[in-house]
Design an enzyme around this catalytic site. Structure first.
Site, PDB file in Angstrom:
ATOM      1  N   GLY A   1      13.817  17.081  38.147  1.00  0.00           N
ATOM      2  CA  GLY A   1      13.789  15.967  37.184  1.00  0.00           C
ATOM      3  C   GLY A   1      15.030  15.112  37.303  1.00  0.00           C
ATOM      4  O   GLY A   1      16.148  15.615  37.222  1.00  0.00           O
TER       5      GLY A   1
ATOM      6  N   PHE B   1      17.053  11.667  32.102  1.00  0.00           N
ATOM      7  CA  PHE B   1      18.367  11.709  31.461  1.00  0.00           C
ATOM      8  C   PHE B   1      19.057  13.059  31.658  1.00  0.00           C
ATOM      9  O   PHE B   1      20.242  13.124  31.968  1.00  0.00           O
ATOM     10  CB  PHE B   1      18.227  11.415  29.960  1.00  0.00           C
ATOM     11  CG  PHE B   1      17.947   9.976  29.679  1.00  0.00           C
ATOM     12  CD1 PHE B   1      18.935   9.023  29.802  1.00  0.00           C
ATOM     13  CD2 PHE B   1      16.676   9.562  29.296  1.00  0.00           C
ATOM     14  CE1 PHE B   1      18.678   7.677  29.544  1.00  0.00           C
ATOM     15  CE2 PHE B   1      16.411   8.228  29.034  1.00  0.00           C
ATOM     16  CZ  PHE B   1      17.413   7.286  29.157  1.00  0.00           C
ATOM     17  N   GLY B   2      18.312  14.163  31.480  1.00  0.00           N
ATOM     18  CA  GLY B   2      18.910  15.494  31.578  1.00  0.00           C
ATOM     19  C   GLY B   2      19.300  15.841  33.007  1.00  0.00           C
ATOM     20  O   GLY B   2      20.430  16.269  33.279  1.00  0.00           O
TER      21      GLY B   2
ATOM     22  N   VAL C   1       7.118  19.295  41.625  1.00  0.00           N
ATOM     23  CA  VAL C   1       7.240  20.756  41.496  1.00  0.00           C
ATOM     24  C   VAL C   1       5.982  21.265  40.801  1.00  0.00           C
ATOM     25  O   VAL C   1       5.557  20.723  39.775  1.00  0.00           O
ATOM     26  CB  VAL C   1       8.530  21.119  40.730  1.00  0.00           C
ATOM     27  CG1 VAL C   1       8.515  22.589  40.311  1.00  0.00           C
ATOM     28  CG2 VAL C   1       9.731  20.839  41.614  1.00  0.00           C
TER      29      VAL C   1
ATOM     30  N   GLU D   1       8.805  -0.405  17.578  1.00  0.00           N
ATOM     31  CA  GLU D   1       9.468  -1.361  18.477  1.00  0.00           C
ATOM     32  C   GLU D   1       8.440  -2.249  19.188  1.00  0.00           C
ATOM     33  O   GLU D   1       8.630  -3.460  19.340  1.00  0.00           O
ATOM     34  CB  GLU D   1      10.343  -0.617  19.485  1.00  0.00           C
ATOM     35  CG  GLU D   1      11.504   0.075  18.781  1.00  0.00           C
ATOM     36  CD  GLU D   1      12.513   0.740  19.702  1.00  0.00           C
ATOM     37  OE1 GLU D   1      13.687   0.793  19.331  1.00  0.00           O
ATOM     38  OE2 GLU D   1      12.134   1.223  20.780  1.00  0.00           O
TER      39      GLU D   1
ATOM     40  N   GLN E   1      20.053  11.518  24.090  1.00  0.00           N
ATOM     41  CA  GLN E   1      21.373  12.134  23.974  1.00  0.00           C
ATOM     42  C   GLN E   1      21.312  13.658  24.078  1.00  0.00           C
ATOM     43  O   GLN E   1      22.208  14.282  24.647  1.00  0.00           O
ATOM     44  CB  GLN E   1      22.037  11.720  22.655  1.00  0.00           C
ATOM     45  CG  GLN E   1      22.841  10.442  22.760  1.00  0.00           C
ATOM     46  CD  GLN E   1      23.933  10.524  23.825  1.00  0.00           C
ATOM     47  OE1 GLN E   1      24.585  11.548  24.021  1.00  0.00           O
ATOM     48  NE2 GLN E   1      24.117   9.444  24.539  1.00  0.00           N
TER      49      GLN E   1
END
Ligand SMILES: Cc1cc2nc3c(=O)[nH]c(=O)nc-3n(C[C@H](O)[C@H](O)[C@H](O)COP(=O)(O)OP(=O)(O)OC[C@H]3O[C@@H](n4cnc5c(N)ncnc54)[C@H](O)[C@@H]3O)c2cc1C
Length: 436
Positions: free
Chosen positions: A10, A13-14, A78, A174, A319
């Protein structure tokens, strides 16, 4: 001596935060992603409403990591993990289930949208998770205006110009706000037979308020703002049916040709790959150091991991993924290099959450600070610019926003049918038989 191999699955973000934390580690880092790009998901709704182009919110992962000499980027999907053999299986364009061995593994495979058991909704209500999803929604929205302009029977305009968004979380809110601005500014003077500003935008949610993760005061401010923008907010209503011609909400039918799904998310199948304990949503239950119980060499971070802090599960936000990825990378670095002290247990620092509602208005919640209005919108814009992956994207998006703010003109209003099979997009062609 051979360098230890660290596999990261991946490049969201992480995964990206983990890779960056490992940049100085004497190891062979392999980052595998099924997409060639890192996607800034919080701005997907701006692609769907034609404010930004796809390339303004995504960057090739290998470009981001080009200076990181210890890291190899592999494009592949994967499909499983063998914990005993310590390998992941990777499929790509010409090879299936190739084993890739690891000494350490970080799974950061994120989440996808969930139709709460109604997968049949997917055909008529695209979700909002990938660039392809956002472009499909953009096509659908722009196509509806084109169809309405071409339609000579005005009684059909109402259905064509009704846009339904299912789910009043940040994405739905949004998107609804951005759509309201699109129809009242950018499109307003470009059509002759229809009035884009008469479009009906309906936001439906079964919960009692919009932006459920925000305080009641901010949720109310966002709802009021949506109403001022002309969005109909239908709360406490479940959507029972979605088909090509609209939705059923409890006993009411709302005709519409454009329904977009912005409700639930479901984690990646990492829990099934690992045969590990998961929470009710299917996220892998990790320990305080983000490792999988019984496997100190396997870490799961971001949207596909489940960890409680102060008695509450950590939310599925960028975050949490960034801090988790960075933590797992630092912990592995300290193990590989033997450096001390080792990081203590993972602790998420909540920097706050925000959601934008139309032009120049956002809600912001950070600790005891609660704000809504233009100041919150400026903070939202600054934070989102800061977290884009490269300086060129930051500059491009800043300039585009400034231009759109001043002129109302959008970044990309093209209807591009990449798949050739989007409902309502492929023109019906008349087959002309060759003369005998
Ligand atoms: C529309 C939308 C708006 C959002 N807005 C906000 C916001 O305003 N603020 C906020 O904080 N958060 C927001 N989020 C949530 C935030 O984007 C996620 O929490 C965050 O992306 C999670 O990071 P991650 O690394 O866990 O997963 P992701 O960032 O989703 O990355 C997962 C990566 O894994 C790859 N992958 C998945 N499965 C495989 C596989 N089998 N093989 C190879 N690669 C694989 C994917 O291609 C992807 O690159 C939003 C999410 C969405 C969808």
């Amino acid at each position: 001596m051979a360098l230890p191999r660290i596999v990261i699955v991946g490049g969201g973000f992480g995964g990206l935060a983990a890779a960056k934390a490992l940049r100085k580690t004497p190891a062979q880092v392999i980052l595998i992603d099924r997409a060639n790009h890192h996607l800034f998901q919080p701005l997907l709704y701006q692609v769907a409403t034609a404010a930004l182009t796809p390339s303004q919110i995504a960057t090739p992962i290998r470009t981001i990591l080009r200076k990181q000499k210890n890291t190899t980027v592999i494009l592949g999907e994967v499909t499983g993990v063998d914990k005993e053999r310590k390998c992941v299986f990777v499929s790509n364009a010409d090879r299936d289930n190739v084993p890739v061995e690891y000494e350490y593994l970080i799974l950061a495979t994120g989440a996808t949208h969930s139709y709460f058991g109604h997968d049949e909704f997917a055909k008529h209500a695209p979700g909002m998770k990938s660039l392809a999803d956002a472009v499909a929604s953009r096509n659908k929205i722009l196509q509806a205006f084109e169809q309405a302009e071409a339609e000579e029977d005005p009684s059909r305009h109402r259905d064509l110009l009704t846009f339904i968004l299912v789910g009043a979380g940040p994405t739905g809110v949004e998107l609804a706000g951005a759509l309201a601005v699109l129809v009242r500014t950018t499109l307003k003077s470009e059509f002759r037979r229809i009035n884009p500003a008469s479009a009906r935008i309906v936001l439906v949610d079964r919960g009692p308020g919009v932006l459920a993760s925000f305080s009641e005061k901010l949720s109310e401010a966002a709802k009021q703002r949506l109403k001022n923008l002309g969005v109909e907010v239908l709360l406490g209503h479940s959507v029972d049916e979605i088909d090509a011609d609209g939705i059923m909400v409890e006993d009411e039918r709302i005709p519409s040709k454009t329904v977009i799904w912005t409700a639930g998310v479901a984690p990646s199948p990492a829990g099934a790959w690992l045969k590990a304990e998961t929470d009710r949503a299917g996220r892998v239950r990790v320990q305080r150091d983000l490792s999988v119980p019984g496997h100190p060499e396997i870490f799961v971070v971001g949207d596909t991991a489940s960890l409680d802090q102060n008695g509450r599960p950590l939310p599925g936000v960028a975050q949490v993924a960034i801090q988790g990825g960075r933590y797992a990378g630092n912990l592995i670095h300290s193990r590989v290099t033997g450096s001390l002290p080792r990081p203590g247990p993972f602790s998420y620092f909540d920097k706050g959450t925000m959601a934008v509602v139309g032009k120049g208005f956002a809600v912001l919640q950070s600790g005891k600070v609660q704000m809504s209005g233009f100041g919150a919108w400026l903070a939202w814009a600054a934070v989102h610019l800061q977290f884009l992956a490269t300086s060129s994207l930051r500059l491009a998006v800043f300039l585009q926003w400034a231009w759109t703010y001043a002129t109302g003109q959008r970044g990309s209003r093209l209807i591009v049918d990449h798949h050739g099979s989007e409902p309502g997009l492929t023109p019906k062609r008349t087959v002309v038989k060759p003369a005998a």
